[in-house]
Design an enzyme around this catalytic site. Sequence first.
Site, PDB file in Angstrom:
ATOM      1  N   GLN A 164     -32.717  15.452 110.485  1.00 54.81           N
ATOM      2  CA  GLN A 164     -32.794  15.031 109.079  1.00 54.81           C
ATOM      3  C   GLN A 164     -31.416  14.485 108.757  1.00 54.81           C
ATOM      4  O   GLN A 164     -30.486  15.243 108.498  1.00 54.81           O
ATOM      5  CB  GLN A 164     -33.180  16.207 108.175  1.00 54.81           C
ATOM      6  N   GLN A 166     -30.430  11.978 106.379  1.00 55.10           N
ATOM      7  CA  GLN A 166     -30.033  11.754 104.993  1.00 55.10           C
ATOM      8  C   GLN A 166     -29.562  13.071 104.384  1.00 55.10           C
ATOM      9  O   GLN A 166     -30.185  14.106 104.638  1.00 55.10           O
ATOM     10  CB  GLN A 166     -31.221  11.220 104.177  1.00 55.10           C
ATOM     11  N   GLY A 294     -40.958  14.901 102.616  1.00 55.71           N
ATOM     12  CA  GLY A 294     -41.040  13.821 103.586  1.00 55.71           C
ATOM     13  C   GLY A 294     -39.719  13.099 103.700  1.00 55.71           C
ATOM     14  O   GLY A 294     -38.847  13.244 102.842  1.00 55.71           O
ATOM     15  N   MET A 295     -39.575  12.363 104.789  1.00 57.30           N
ATOM     16  CA  MET A 295     -38.371  11.552 104.995  1.00 57.30           C
ATOM     17  C   MET A 295     -38.824  10.220 105.570  1.00 57.30           C
ATOM     18  O   MET A 295     -39.521  10.165 106.587  1.00 57.30           O
ATOM     19  CB  MET A 295     -37.400  12.268 105.944  1.00 57.30           C
ATOM     20  N   GLU A 296     -38.345   9.158 104.927  1.00 58.60           N
ATOM     21  CA  GLU A 296     -38.846   7.809 105.193  1.00 58.60           C
ATOM     22  C   GLU A 296     -38.239   7.163 106.434  1.00 58.60           C
ATOM     23  O   GLU A 296     -37.864   5.987 106.392  1.00 58.60           O
ATOM     24  CB  GLU A 296     -38.580   6.938 103.958  1.00 58.60           C
ATOM     25  N   ASN A 297     -38.126   7.870 107.517  1.00 61.35           N
ATOM     26  CA  ASN A 297     -37.563   7.262 108.723  1.00 61.35           C
ATOM     27  C   ASN A 297     -38.381   6.021 109.084  1.00 61.35           C
ATOM     28  O   ASN A 297     -39.605   6.078 109.078  1.00 61.35           O
ATOM     29  CB  ASN A 297     -37.540   8.297 109.852  1.00 61.35           C
ATOM     30  N   HIS A 320     -45.322   7.738  98.769  1.00 68.32           N
ATOM     31  CA  HIS A 320     -43.892   7.721  98.477  1.00 68.32           C
ATOM     32  C   HIS A 320     -43.081   7.285  99.702  1.00 68.32           C
ATOM     33  O   HIS A 320     -42.287   6.342  99.632  1.00 68.32           O
ATOM     34  CB  HIS A 320     -43.448   9.108  98.004  1.00 68.32           C
ATOM     35  N   GLU A 321     -43.294   7.966 100.824  1.00 65.38           N
ATOM     36  CA  GLU A 321     -42.489   7.630 102.008  1.00 65.38           C
ATOM     37  C   GLU A 321     -42.775   6.210 102.477  1.00 65.38           C
ATOM     38  O   GLU A 321     -41.871   5.486 102.901  1.00 65.38           O
ATOM     39  CB  GLU A 321     -42.717   8.651 103.128  1.00 65.38           C
ATOM     40  N   HIS A 324     -40.921   3.584 100.495  1.00 64.26           N
ATOM     41  CA  HIS A 324     -39.522   3.393 100.902  1.00 64.26           C
ATOM     42  C   HIS A 324     -39.369   2.243 101.905  1.00 64.26           C
ATOM     43  O   HIS A 324     -38.250   1.758 102.104  1.00 64.26           O
ATOM     44  CB  HIS A 324     -38.967   4.668 101.535  1.00 64.26           C
ATOM     45  N   GLU A 343     -34.681   6.011  95.202  1.00 67.24           N
ATOM     46  CA  GLU A 343     -35.727   6.969  94.832  1.00 67.24           C
ATOM     47  C   GLU A 343     -36.493   6.613  93.557  1.00 67.24           C
ATOM     48  O   GLU A 343     -37.705   6.786  93.501  1.00 67.24           O
ATOM     49  CB  GLU A 343     -35.146   8.379  94.733  1.00 67.24           C
ATOM     50  N   ASP A 398     -26.025  15.491  98.917  1.00 68.02           N
ATOM     51  CA  ASP A 398     -27.320  16.168  98.763  1.00 68.02           C
ATOM     52  C   ASP A 398     -27.428  16.844  97.389  1.00 68.02           C
ATOM     53  O   ASP A 398     -28.527  17.121  96.912  1.00 68.02           O
ATOM     54  CB  ASP A 398     -27.541  17.222  99.859  1.00 68.02           C
ATOM     55  N   TYR A 406     -35.130  10.284  90.738  1.00 68.18           N
ATOM     56  CA  TYR A 406     -36.554  10.057  90.996  1.00 68.18           C
ATOM     57  C   TYR A 406     -37.307   9.632  89.733  1.00 68.18           C
ATOM     58  O   TYR A 406     -37.750   8.488  89.606  1.00 68.18           O
ATOM     59  CB  TYR A 406     -37.185  11.341  91.569  1.00 68.18           C
ATOM     60  N   LYS A 582     -38.033  22.492  97.961  1.00 64.57           N
ATOM     61  CA  LYS A 582     -38.603  22.386  96.623  1.00 64.57           C
ATOM     62  C   LYS A 582     -39.601  23.518  96.337  1.00 64.57           C
ATOM     63  O   LYS A 582     -39.808  23.894  95.186  1.00 64.57           O
ATOM     64  CB  LYS A 582     -39.309  21.029  96.515  1.00 64.57           C
TER      65      LYS A 582
HETATM   66  N1  BES Z   1     -35.538  10.346 101.038  1.00 66.99           N
HETATM   67  C1  BES Z   1     -36.133  11.481 100.455  1.00 66.99           C
HETATM   68  C2  BES Z   1     -35.672  12.777 101.050  1.00 66.99           C
HETATM   69  C3  BES Z   1     -34.192  13.053 100.953  1.00 66.99           C
HETATM   70  C4  BES Z   1     -33.425  12.633  99.888  1.00 66.99           C
HETATM   71  C5  BES Z   1     -33.578  13.768 101.954  1.00 66.99           C
HETATM   72  C6  BES Z   1     -32.053  12.889  99.849  1.00 66.99           C
HETATM   73  C7  BES Z   1     -32.222  14.034 101.911  1.00 66.99           C
HETATM   74  C8  BES Z   1     -31.448  13.586 100.854  1.00 66.99           C
HETATM   75  C9  BES Z   1     -37.650  11.407 100.512  1.00 66.99           C
HETATM   76  O1  BES Z   1     -38.163  10.121 100.409  1.00 66.99           O
HETATM   77  C10 BES Z   1     -38.166  12.130  99.324  1.00 66.99           C
HETATM   78  O2  BES Z   1     -37.890  11.703  98.247  1.00 66.99           O
HETATM   79  N2  BES Z   1     -38.902  13.209  99.520  1.00 66.99           N
HETATM   80  C11 BES Z   1     -39.458  13.987  98.447  1.00 66.99           C
HETATM   81  C12 BES Z   1     -40.908  13.702  98.259  1.00 66.99           C
HETATM   82  C13 BES Z   1     -41.325  12.895  97.127  1.00 66.99           C
HETATM   83  C14 BES Z   1     -42.830  12.782  96.986  1.00 66.99           C
HETATM   84  C15 BES Z   1     -40.625  12.943  95.852  1.00 66.99           C
HETATM   85  C16 BES Z   1     -39.351  15.443  98.834  1.00 66.99           C
HETATM   86  O3  BES Z   1     -39.045  15.721  99.977  1.00 66.99           O
HETATM   87  O4  BES Z   1     -39.597  16.288  97.990  1.00 66.99           O
HETATM   88 ZN    ZN Z   2     -37.915   9.333  98.463  1.00 68.17          ZN
END
Ligand code: BES
Ligand code: ZN
Length: 627
Positions: A164, A166, A294-297, A320-321, A324, A343, A398, A406, A582
């Site tokens: 991971q 990011q 999720g992570m948008e790799n 969402h992913e 991205h 975001e 972070d 968002y 979360k």
């Molecule tokens: N890119 C993010 C995850 C992220 C952001 C990881 C900053 C590390 C640092 C990913 O696209 C994301 O936003 N994931 C959300 C899900 C979404 C539906 C809002 C998550 O993981 O909660």
């Molecule tokens: Zn995102």
Amino acid sequence: MIRLGAIASLALLVSCAAQPVADTASAPLQSGRDYHTLANVDEFRVRHLALDLTVDFDARRLAGGADLTVERIAGAGRTLVLDTRGLDVASVELLAPGAAPQPLAFSVGAADAHLGAPLSIALPSDLAKFTLRIRYSTRPEASGLQWVAPAQTAGKVAPFLYSQSQAIHARSWLPLQDSPQVRFTYEATIRVPAGLRALMGAEPDASSGLDGVFRFDMPQAIPSYLMAIAAGRLEFRPIGGRTGVYAEPEIIAAASREFADTEKMLETGESLFGPYRWGRYDVLILPPSFPYGGMENPRLSFITPTVIAGDRSLVALIAHELAHSWSGNLVTNATWRDFWLNEGFTVYLERRIMAAVYGPRRAAMEDLLGFQSLEREVATLPPAEQILAIDLRGRDPDDGMSEIPYEKGRFFLGWLESRVGPPALHAFLQDYFAHFAFQSISTEQFRDYLDARLLAQHPGAVTPAELDQWIEQPGLPATAIRPQSDALIQVDAARAAFLAGARAPADLPHAAWSTQEWLYFLGNLPESMPRAQLDALDAAFDLTHATNNEIAFNWLSIAIRNGYEPAWPRLEQYLESIGRRKLIVPLYSAMMKTQDGAQRARAVYARARPGYHPITAASLDAIVGAP
Ligand code: BES
Ligand code: ZN
């Protein structure tokens, strides 16, 4: 550690390794300057990376080499500085065609708490373009990797590794300019134990996999935070022509059913936002300890298994992913201050995909749930944290993760849409993605483009002061467009009747409720409720054993704040089986508010912590205390 090569002098190295680490928060902030890299990105740019890594599960180590092709973009300096965090660097060599590799002097400087340590490399001359080979290995505690024990996987027979990167964790598993404004192409050879599969956010070579050697090619230039690797006992199942699922065999059937609409989402995304520029779009289902949803790799989103609900009710995460692929991966935030460009735009696109694929009723419910989360965040976060273009100097980027980038970002675009009209905003966004494709941009670059390409054509639609208020000021502007959901108005009525004692739980219109209606019903119950009401709800709907992880999260939050003991065994099982931040950090925080809760939190944390990702454990250590 200092090692000397034949040419470079120690004095040169020491003088050039002194980089400004963190500017004081009082100095004026420079737009577009990345305060979260120690690399000298204004002098050099990494253009290409060739990786060769061996995955050692026993030692929890990646080891091998990274060949970086670097171009000078300014000056005549002879020191290249890269980002690292906890890497053991064994050697640095200059590669020249037809000549033997030339060892170079390098030093790893003192580590900054957030940024890691600079790797300074002495160049033999003012080379304009060159390739370096860095031999290195990672540490077991690398912040960007999780080494998952077999017991923490679905199959329980093989280990699992995933990255991971990011925001700034790529530097913990490879030496590079770890800044979102540097883009590079890459190729990789990854060696894994026989029987396992390696994956990267890249195109796999068709002949890959024989003898545990996998090759990848990434022809599109990406920023470092999108570098991604995984290895495990993984199978593939196609969804459509350009989409598919990688998962452990035990869960691949459920995962491919859950995400069966992915191809449709991809087609929808293209029709709304412009061509998909990454070839394929696959998803990889990770173990439940993955700290994010999720992570948008690129080409391969990494996805938590906690959204496999059985009814596709949580697939907004995929929308969402996928979104991205335009906002974030194609047009990228230049610095972590500009994270809202990634975001906020992505949530806005996500809701448009959801509306197109599942209808406006579902999208409106998700939109209102998002708006409510935003209102709650605005009511509790300190003002400085409520600013879209947030100042994160001297902090871990972070920390910028809140509903602000968002949902405030999403509702900023909704407000803009209401002022210029949807067709104009939609056309503008398509132009924006085409214009800045494969570039990284700052908030100010976005504003300039917005002024020139949208607002100039709609004089008077918005004022600069309004834009300032949205982007530079705390709070949620009163001009925000609140989503309207008729379905959720009915849930309000049902909840009110239940709370007034006018309707028994069984007589609620629950049979017709979707997950979103349940989330809204539960999410808006009063802070404190009589035990009899909790008993009645649980008796009617067995919420304590809800299998939908978002519904369970809401119910467990209610149970904690009301001291509803029948939920304790489920709460412990939940915290021990899920590592998505979360879903668990708020539960631990709520438990810590009472003495009895804190005691239970510490006990369950002691058992659960070994299974959590390093960054989840770090957040929880701060809340629960390190065991
Ligand atoms: N890119 C993010 C995850 C992220 C952001 C990881 C900053 C590390 C640092 C990913 O696209 C994301 O936003 N994931 C959300 C899900 C979404 C539906 C809002 C998550 O993981 O909660
Ligand atoms: Zn995102």
